[in-house]
Design an enzyme around this catalytic site. Structure first.
Site, mmCIF file in Angstrom:
data_model
loop_
_atom_site.group_PDB
_atom_site.id
_atom_site.type_symbol
_atom_site.label_atom_id
_atom_site.label_comp_id
_atom_site.label_asym_id
_atom_site.label_seq_id
_atom_site.Cartn_x
_atom_site.Cartn_y
_atom_site.Cartn_z
ATOM 1 N N ASP A 88 0.487 -27.327 15.730
ATOM 2 C CA ASP A 88 0.931 -28.190 16.820
ATOM 3 C C ASP A 88 -0.048 -29.356 16.999
ATOM 4 O O ASP A 88 -0.327 -30.086 16.050
ATOM 5 C CB ASP A 88 1.096 -27.340 18.090
ATOM 6 C CG ASP A 88 1.803 -28.056 19.216
ATOM 7 O OD1 ASP A 88 3.034 -28.189 19.158
ATOM 8 O OD2 ASP A 88 1.105 -28.486 20.151
ATOM 9 N N TYR A 129 -1.668 -36.184 25.350
ATOM 10 C CA TYR A 129 -0.408 -36.907 25.216
ATOM 11 C C TYR A 129 -0.488 -38.303 25.815
ATOM 12 O O TYR A 129 0.186 -39.221 25.338
ATOM 13 C CB TYR A 129 0.709 -36.119 25.904
ATOM 14 C CG TYR A 129 1.059 -34.836 25.208
ATOM 15 C CD1 TYR A 129 1.998 -34.803 24.174
ATOM 16 C CD2 TYR A 129 0.448 -33.631 25.567
ATOM 17 C CE1 TYR A 129 2.321 -33.621 23.530
ATOM 18 C CE2 TYR A 129 0.767 -32.445 24.924
ATOM 19 C CZ TYR A 129 1.698 -32.450 23.902
ATOM 20 O OH TYR A 129 2.005 -31.282 23.267
ATOM 21 N N HIS A 142 8.773 -22.314 16.252
ATOM 22 C CA HIS A 142 7.606 -23.189 16.322
ATOM 23 C C HIS A 142 6.289 -22.426 16.309
ATOM 24 O O HIS A 142 5.256 -22.984 15.960
ATOM 25 C CB HIS A 142 7.691 -24.026 17.608
ATOM 26 C CG HIS A 142 6.614 -25.061 17.728
ATOM 27 N ND1 HIS A 142 6.549 -26.159 16.907
ATOM 28 C CD2 HIS A 142 5.555 -25.150 18.578
ATOM 29 C CE1 HIS A 142 5.499 -26.893 17.245
ATOM 30 N NE2 HIS A 142 4.876 -26.305 18.251
#
Length: 382
Positions: A173, A303, A359
């Site tokens: 990730d 982010y 995921h």
């Protein structure tokens, strides 16, 4: 050619690039507002459907027992040379072989590597770090403390601070996003890479500038090929909708904590897309640190820097890499695997799409992951 002539010729292209950045950031914040509305509805629905959980996240006062499992390794702290920050990490198998460094994603921590820590400590010095911003590692509050450059320097300082000159870098990730960049800028520190469910930033949101446009200084937008993958595959943008929400200040932290972190709980435990067989104690291993005051801000700040350097030029990838991807990953499309492969020096990438997996491969399909890793790393064990 005189410098002022070159500057004059490039001025139209540079202006176009600035306009492109402004356009993209306007679209990003528009998408952020839409995502904020959607996630606000979800969070408020959780509050109304489960009023006993309250509006705010409940702070956990004691760590779950699984975070203290001695079979996973020893808890340590390392002070980074460049920043002075103290990072927490788990270490096992020192002296058993090369350094194998694990970088986790969001919303996780070192515990997401529990299966791999047990599996590889017999032949490697395994180290799983809590990245900058993830408690109990130091977590600066400022957004500017989470730029990619600073995060890459952290990884370099970890490797050197542990007394090694190179490592096997294993990532998932957000950790994978950083690992790709690290292999480009610090190739001498990476012997091999194992990347799980994470694309390079330049592949995901890169923009290629036509060489002739720069050379001729032509002021035309078609010379900028926008979004190497994401904007050419609109479905990927919808899958990545949370990234737009996270561009906003304070609101994402509030929404994630509502109804005792119900959105985070759903991410981990959803029957279709979550982590199968996750026990209540293992769920608490992830929620414990996020429940501490202010401990969501550091991870979300990753982010908030995601579009800082847009546009990114595609880069050639050359570090020998094992890439594992989930067939049913609801966050990242399978097409990214082919896009990543197109940037590799031939013969340096081994990629596999795991049937039935989503995921969270390191936790949902550890046995399959280990089999691929042992085969990929076999020549390092001689």
């Amino acid at each position: 050619m005189p410098e002022f002539v070159v500057t004059t010729l490039l001025a139209p292209s540079r202006l176009s690039l600035k306009l492109l950045r402004a356009l993209v950031m306007s679209l990003v914040y528009l998408a952020a507002l839409v995502a904020a509305f959607v996630y606000s509805c979800i969070a408020l629905t959780n509050v109304l459907c489960h009023p006993r959980r309250g509006c705010c996240g409940r702070q956990r006062l004691s760590a779950p027992e699984c975070l203290r499992d001695p079979t996973l390794g020893e808890h340590c702290f390392l002070t980074l040379r460049s920043s002075g920050l103290r990072l927490h990490y788990i270490s096992a198998g020192r002296g058993n072989g090369p350094l194998m460094l694990f970088l986790h994603g969001f919303p996780e921590n070192w515990f997401s590597w529990r299966y791999q820590l047990r599996e590889f400590q017999s032949h490697f010095h395994v180290v799983a770090v809590d990245m900058r911003g993830y408690s109990p590692s130091d977590a600066p509050k400022e957004v500017d403390c989470y730029t990619v450059d600073l995060l890459l320097t952290d990884i370099k300082d970890i490797i050197l601070g542990l007394g090694y000159s190179k490592c096997v870098l294993v990532s998932h990730d957000w950790g994978a996003v950083l690992a790709w960049e690290f292999s480009i800028y610090f190739p001498s520190l990476v012997d091999r890479m194992v990347v799980v469910s994470g694309p390079p930033m330049s592949v995901f949101q890169g923009t290629q500038i036509n060489d002739s446009a720069l050379r001729d200084g032509i002021n035309r937008f078609e010379h900028f090929q926008i979004g190497e993958y994401s904007t050419r595959h609109v479905g990927q943008l919808f899958r990545s909708n949370y990234m737009f929400l996270f561009q906003l200040p304070w609101l994402p932290e509030k929404l994630l904590s509502l109804s005792d972190f119900q959105i985070l709980k759903y991410i981990f435990t959803d029957r279709k897309n979550g982590i199968p067989r996750l026990t209540p104690g293992e769920l608490e291993a992830f929620l414990y640190h996020f429940s501490q005051p202010g401990c969501l801000t550091g991870p979300i700040n990753y982010y908030r820097n995601l579009f800082r350097n847009f546009p990114l030029e595609p880069k050639e990838l050359s570090t020998p890499t094992l890439l594992l991807w989930g067939e049913k990953d609801n966050t990242l499309q399978q097409g990214l695997v082919e896009a990543i492969g197109s940037h590799f020096v031939p013969g340096r990438l081994e990629s596999h799409i795991l049937p039935g997996s989503g995921h969270w491969i390191p936790q949902s399909h550890p046995q399959e992951m280990h089999q691929y890793m042992w085969a990929f790393l076999q020549d390092l064990l001689g």
